[in-house]
Write a protein that holds these residues in place. Structure first.
Motif, PDB file in Angstrom:
ATOM      1  N   VAL A  61       0.847  -1.200   0.000  1.00  0.00           N
ATOM      2  CA  VAL A  61       0.000   0.000   0.000  1.00  0.00           C
ATOM      3  C   VAL A  61       0.883   1.250   0.000  1.00  0.00           C
ATOM      4  CG1 VAL A  61      -1.775   1.307   1.216  1.00  0.00           C
ATOM      5  CG2 VAL A  61      -1.856  -1.200   1.219  1.00  0.00           C
ATOM      6  N   PRO A  62       0.797   2.096  -1.049  1.00  0.00           N
ATOM      7  CA  PRO A  62       1.593   3.323  -1.078  1.00  0.00           C
ATOM      8  C   PRO A  62       1.000   4.388  -0.146  1.00  0.00           C
ATOM      9  CG  PRO A  62       0.840   2.673  -3.293  1.00  0.00           C
ATOM     10  CD  PRO A  62       0.037   1.907  -2.296  1.00  0.00           C
ATOM     11  N   ILE A  63       1.896   5.090   0.546  1.00  0.00           N
ATOM     12  CA  ILE A  63       1.493   6.200   1.418  1.00  0.00           C
ATOM     13  C   ILE A  63       2.476   7.334   1.164  1.00  0.00           C
ATOM     14  CG2 ILE A  63       1.128   6.983   3.793  1.00  0.00           C
ATOM     15  CD1 ILE A  63       0.760   3.938   4.478  1.00  0.00           C
ATOM     16  N   TRP A  64       1.950   8.506   0.812  1.00  0.00           N
ATOM     17  CA  TRP A  64       2.808   9.652   0.538  1.00  0.00           C
ATOM     18  C   TRP A  64       2.365  10.851   1.353  1.00  0.00           C
ATOM     19  CZ3 TRP A  64      -0.504  12.867  -2.430  1.00  0.00           C
ATOM     20  CH2 TRP A  64      -1.509  12.225  -3.162  1.00  0.00           C
ATOM     21  N   GLU A  65       3.163  11.898   1.306  1.00  0.00           N
ATOM     22  CA  GLU A  65       3.098  13.109   2.143  1.00  0.00           C
ATOM     23  C   GLU A  65       3.791  12.813   3.490  1.00  0.00           C
ATOM     24  OE1 GLU A  65       2.351  16.213   1.629  1.00  0.00           O
ATOM     25  OE2 GLU A  65       1.556  15.982  -0.385  1.00  0.00           O
ATOM     26  N   SER A  66       4.826  13.603   3.779  1.00  0.00           N
ATOM     27  CA  SER A  66       5.675  13.321   4.942  1.00  0.00           C
ATOM     28  C   SER A  66       4.909  13.335   6.259  1.00  0.00           C
ATOM     29  CB  SER A  66       6.844  14.307   5.004  1.00  0.00           C
ATOM     30  OG  SER A  66       6.399  15.638   5.181  1.00  0.00           O
ATOM     31  N   ALA A  67       3.949  14.238   6.412  1.00  0.00           N
ATOM     32  CA  ALA A  67       3.188  14.284   7.662  1.00  0.00           C
ATOM     33  C   ALA A  67       2.359  13.016   7.843  1.00  0.00           C
ATOM     34  CB  ALA A  67       2.288  15.517   7.697  1.00  0.00           C
ATOM     35  N   ALA A  68       1.696  12.588   6.764  1.00  0.00           N
ATOM     36  CA  ALA A  68       0.900  11.365   6.828  1.00  0.00           C
ATOM     37  C   ALA A  68       1.789  10.162   7.131  1.00  0.00           C
ATOM     38  CB  ALA A  68       0.149  11.152   5.518  1.00  0.00           C
ATOM     39  N   ILE A  69       2.967  10.131   6.521  1.00  0.00           N
ATOM     40  CA  ILE A  69       3.889   9.013   6.750  1.00  0.00           C
ATOM     41  C   ILE A  69       4.344   8.979   8.205  1.00  0.00           C
ATOM     42  CG2 ILE A  69       6.181   8.119   6.180  1.00  0.00           C
ATOM     43  CD1 ILE A  69       5.698   9.168   3.305  1.00  0.00           C
ATOM     44  N   THR A  70       4.706  10.132   8.761  1.00  0.00           N
ATOM     45  CA  THR A  70       5.136  10.179  10.160  1.00  0.00           C
ATOM     46  C   THR A  70       4.034   9.677  11.084  1.00  0.00           C
ATOM     47  OG1 THR A  70       6.695  12.006   9.815  1.00  0.00           O
ATOM     48  CG2 THR A  70       5.863  11.697  12.048  1.00  0.00           C
ATOM     49  N   MET A  71       2.806  10.144  10.874  1.00  0.00           N
ATOM     50  CA  MET A  71       1.707   9.720  11.745  1.00  0.00           C
ATOM     51  C   MET A  71       1.397   8.239  11.557  1.00  0.00           C
ATOM     52  SD  MET A  71      -0.820  13.056  11.900  1.00  0.00           S
ATOM     53  CE  MET A  71      -0.772  13.577  10.182  1.00  0.00           C
ATOM     54  N   TYR A  72       1.443   7.778  10.323  1.00  0.00           N
ATOM     55  CA  TYR A  72       1.160   6.364  10.064  1.00  0.00           C
ATOM     56  C   TYR A  72       2.218   5.469  10.719  1.00  0.00           C
ATOM     57  CZ  TYR A  72       0.615   1.940   7.649  1.00  0.00           C
ATOM     58  OH  TYR A  72       0.457   0.603   7.376  1.00  0.00           O
ATOM     59  N   LEU A  73       3.490   5.789  10.493  1.00  0.00           N
ATOM     60  CA  LEU A  73       4.548   4.986  11.097  1.00  0.00           C
ATOM     61  C   LEU A  73       4.493   5.052  12.624  1.00  0.00           C
ATOM     62  CD1 LEU A  73       7.530   5.860   8.702  1.00  0.00           C
ATOM     63  CD2 LEU A  73       6.253   3.702   8.802  1.00  0.00           C
ATOM     64  N   GLY A  74       4.121   6.223  13.145  1.00  0.00           N
ATOM     65  CA  GLY A  74       3.967   6.336  14.591  1.00  0.00           C
ATOM     66  C   GLY A  74       2.885   5.414  15.121  1.00  0.00           C
ATOM     67  N   GLU A  75       1.751   5.407  14.461  1.00  0.00           N
ATOM     68  CA  GLU A  75       0.649   4.545  14.884  1.00  0.00           C
ATOM     69  C   GLU A  75       1.018   3.063  14.777  1.00  0.00           C
ATOM     70  OE1 GLU A  75      -2.868   5.492  12.737  1.00  0.00           O
ATOM     71  OE2 GLU A  75      -2.929   7.578  13.446  1.00  0.00           O
ATOM     72  N   MET A  76       1.703   2.704  13.689  1.00  0.00           N
ATOM     73  CA  MET A  76       2.027   1.302  13.443  1.00  0.00           C
ATOM     74  C   MET A  76       3.141   0.779  14.342  1.00  0.00           C
ATOM     75  SD  MET A  76      -0.008  -0.014  11.192  1.00  0.00           S
ATOM     76  CE  MET A  76       0.924  -1.509  10.881  1.00  0.00           C
ATOM     77  N   PHE A  77       4.182   1.591  14.517  1.00  0.00           N
ATOM     78  CA  PHE A  77       5.391   1.084  15.154  1.00  0.00           C
ATOM     79  C   PHE A  77       5.860   1.883  16.381  1.00  0.00           C
ATOM     80  CE2 PHE A  77       5.746   0.368  10.486  1.00  0.00           C
ATOM     81  CZ  PHE A  77       5.640  -1.020  10.490  1.00  0.00           C
ATOM     82  N   GLY A  78       5.275   3.062  16.606  1.00  0.00           N
ATOM     83  CA  GLY A  78       5.823   3.949  17.623  1.00  0.00           C
ATOM     84  C   GLY A  78       5.202   3.878  19.001  1.00  0.00           C
ATOM     85  N   VAL A  79       3.964   3.401  19.090  1.00  0.00           N
ATOM     86  CA  VAL A  79       3.269   3.434  20.385  1.00  0.00           C
ATOM     87  C   VAL A  79       3.965   2.534  21.398  1.00  0.00           C
ATOM     88  CG1 VAL A  79       1.091   3.029  21.590  1.00  0.00           C
ATOM     89  CG2 VAL A  79       1.074   4.034  19.295  1.00  0.00           C
ATOM     90  N   ALA A  80       4.261   1.292  21.006  1.00  0.00           N
ATOM     91  CA  ALA A  80       4.905   0.346  21.921  1.00  0.00           C
ATOM     92  C   ALA A  80       6.290   0.830  22.340  1.00  0.00           C
ATOM     93  CB  ALA A  80       4.995  -1.033  21.278  1.00  0.00           C
ATOM     94  N   LYS A  81       6.940   1.623  21.477  1.00  0.00           N
ATOM     95  CA  LYS A  81       8.284   2.130  21.780  1.00  0.00           C
ATOM     96  C   LYS A  81       8.238   3.493  22.467  1.00  0.00           C
ATOM     97  CE  LYS A  81      10.347  -0.419  17.948  1.00  0.00           C
ATOM     98  NZ  LYS A  81      11.168  -0.378  16.721  1.00  0.00           N
ATOM     99  N   ARG A  82       7.040   3.954  22.774  1.00  0.00           N
ATOM    100  CA  ARG A  82       6.824   5.244  23.440  1.00  0.00           C
ATOM    101  C   ARG A  82       7.372   6.409  22.629  1.00  0.00           C
ATOM    102  NH1 ARG A  82       7.600   4.005  29.957  1.00  0.00           N
ATOM    103  NH2 ARG A  82       6.049   2.309  30.040  1.00  0.00           N
ATOM    104  N   LEU A  83       7.323   6.255  21.328  1.00  0.00           N
ATOM    105  CA  LEU A  83       7.722   7.336  20.429  1.00  0.00           C
ATOM    106  C   LEU A  83       6.528   8.003  19.770  1.00  0.00           C
ATOM    107  CD1 LEU A  83      10.854   5.705  18.780  1.00  0.00           C
ATOM    108  CD2 LEU A  83      10.831   7.770  20.198  1.00  0.00           C
ATOM    109  N   TYR A  84       5.332   7.523  20.083  1.00  0.00           N
ATOM    110  CA  TYR A  84       4.104   8.113  19.553  1.00  0.00           C
ATOM    111  C   TYR A  84       2.995   7.822  20.554  1.00  0.00           C
ATOM    112  CZ  TYR A  84       1.091   9.935  15.851  1.00  0.00           C
ATOM    113  OH  TYR A  84       0.239  10.725  15.107  1.00  0.00           O
ATOM    114  N   PRO A  85       2.172   8.832  20.874  1.00  0.00           N
ATOM    115  CA  PRO A  85       1.148   8.617  21.898  1.00  0.00           C
ATOM    116  C   PRO A  85       0.082   7.617  21.457  1.00  0.00           C
ATOM    117  CG  PRO A  85       1.544  10.965  21.523  1.00  0.00           C
ATOM    118  CD  PRO A  85       2.219  10.229  20.413  1.00  0.00           C
ATOM    119  N   ALA A  86      -0.481   6.910  22.426  1.00  0.00           N
ATOM    120  CA  ALA A  86      -1.638   6.061  22.177  1.00  0.00           C
ATOM    121  C   ALA A  86      -2.830   6.949  21.807  1.00  0.00           C
ATOM    122  CB  ALA A  86      -1.949   5.232  23.417  1.00  0.00           C
ATOM    123  N   PRO A  87      -3.895   6.373  21.215  1.00  0.00           N
ATOM    124  CA  PRO A  87      -5.073   7.180  20.882  1.00  0.00           C
ATOM    125  C   PRO A  87      -5.570   7.973  22.092  1.00  0.00           C
ATOM    126  CG  PRO A  87      -5.275   5.022  19.890  1.00  0.00           C
ATOM    127  CD  PRO A  87      -4.064   4.967  20.790  1.00  0.00           C
TER     128      PRO A  87
END
Length: 205
Positions: A61-87
């Motif tokens: 699945v392609p995802i573009w725009e840097s802001a969208a990519i940062t938020m998407y990667l944060g949601e996918m991989f960052g919450v458990a690592k405490r690099l992105y807040p939970a919902p």
């Protein structure tokens, strides 16, 4: 998992590169040559009709725009690592700053650069529009400086919102914007730059 990252040096793809470094997510890096027009080739446009980098393709699945990519990667991989807040509200704050960087600050940067830089023909420059863009950049920097007063980072601890926004600050310094009036912002940038992922991403050990 399959993750491809299409990038070019000296572009907003550097934001995504640092985000991936912070998350320590393995990916296939694909260099795109902007001067050769790689982003306008049919095979690239099929993935990103916007014709720009950064671009990631996650599990097909392609995802573009840097802001969208940062938020998407944060949601996918960052919450458990405490690099992105939970919902919740704190995630809202992180999303606010990431979006602000690309929309409000990005608009000011774009107006300034379009009217002063060698990237656009000199006969397209408008000195007053360029000056107004630069003034708006400083208004944004003052706002950010005030927001960081008494704070270590944008949301409780360090998050990808700091990664994303500080990358814009690096660009501003590279373009010789004067940051001398923003002590809280500068101290925050120094904290961001002291992170191991930042050092690795910028060629350090």
């Amino acid at each position: 998992m399959s993750l491809k990252f299409y990038y070019a040096p000296m572009s907003t793809a550097s934001i995504t590169s640092l985000v991936l470094e912070e998350l320590e997510v393995p990916c296939e890096k694909i260099l795109v040559d902007l001067k050769k027009g790689d982003t306008h080739k049919p095979e690239f446009l099929r993935l990103n009709p916007n014709g720009k980098v950064p671009l990631i393709v996650h599990d097909g699945v392609p995802i573009w725009e840097s802001a969208a990519i940062t938020m998407y990667l944060g949601e996918m991989f960052g919450v458990a690592k405490r690099l992105y807040p939970a919902p919740g509200p704190k995630r809202g704050v992180a999303m606010q700053w990431i979006t602000w960087a690309n929309v409000t600050l990005g608009d000011a940067v774009g107006r300034w650069q379009r009217n002063v830089s060698e990237w656009t023909p000199a006969d397209h420059h408008n000195a007053k529009a360029g000056a107004a863009g630069l003034a708006d950049i400083h208004n944004c920097l003052a706002l950010l400086n005030h927001a960081l007063e008494g704070r270590q980072f944008l949301v409780d601890g360090y998050t990808l919102a700091d990664t994303h926004l500080n990358s814009f600050m690096d660009w501003g310094r590279h373009m010789q914007v004067d940051f001398s009036a923003y002590p809280h912002l500068n101290a925050w940038s120094e904290r961001c730059a002291a992170r191991p992922a930042y050092i690795r991403s910028n060629g350090g050990a």
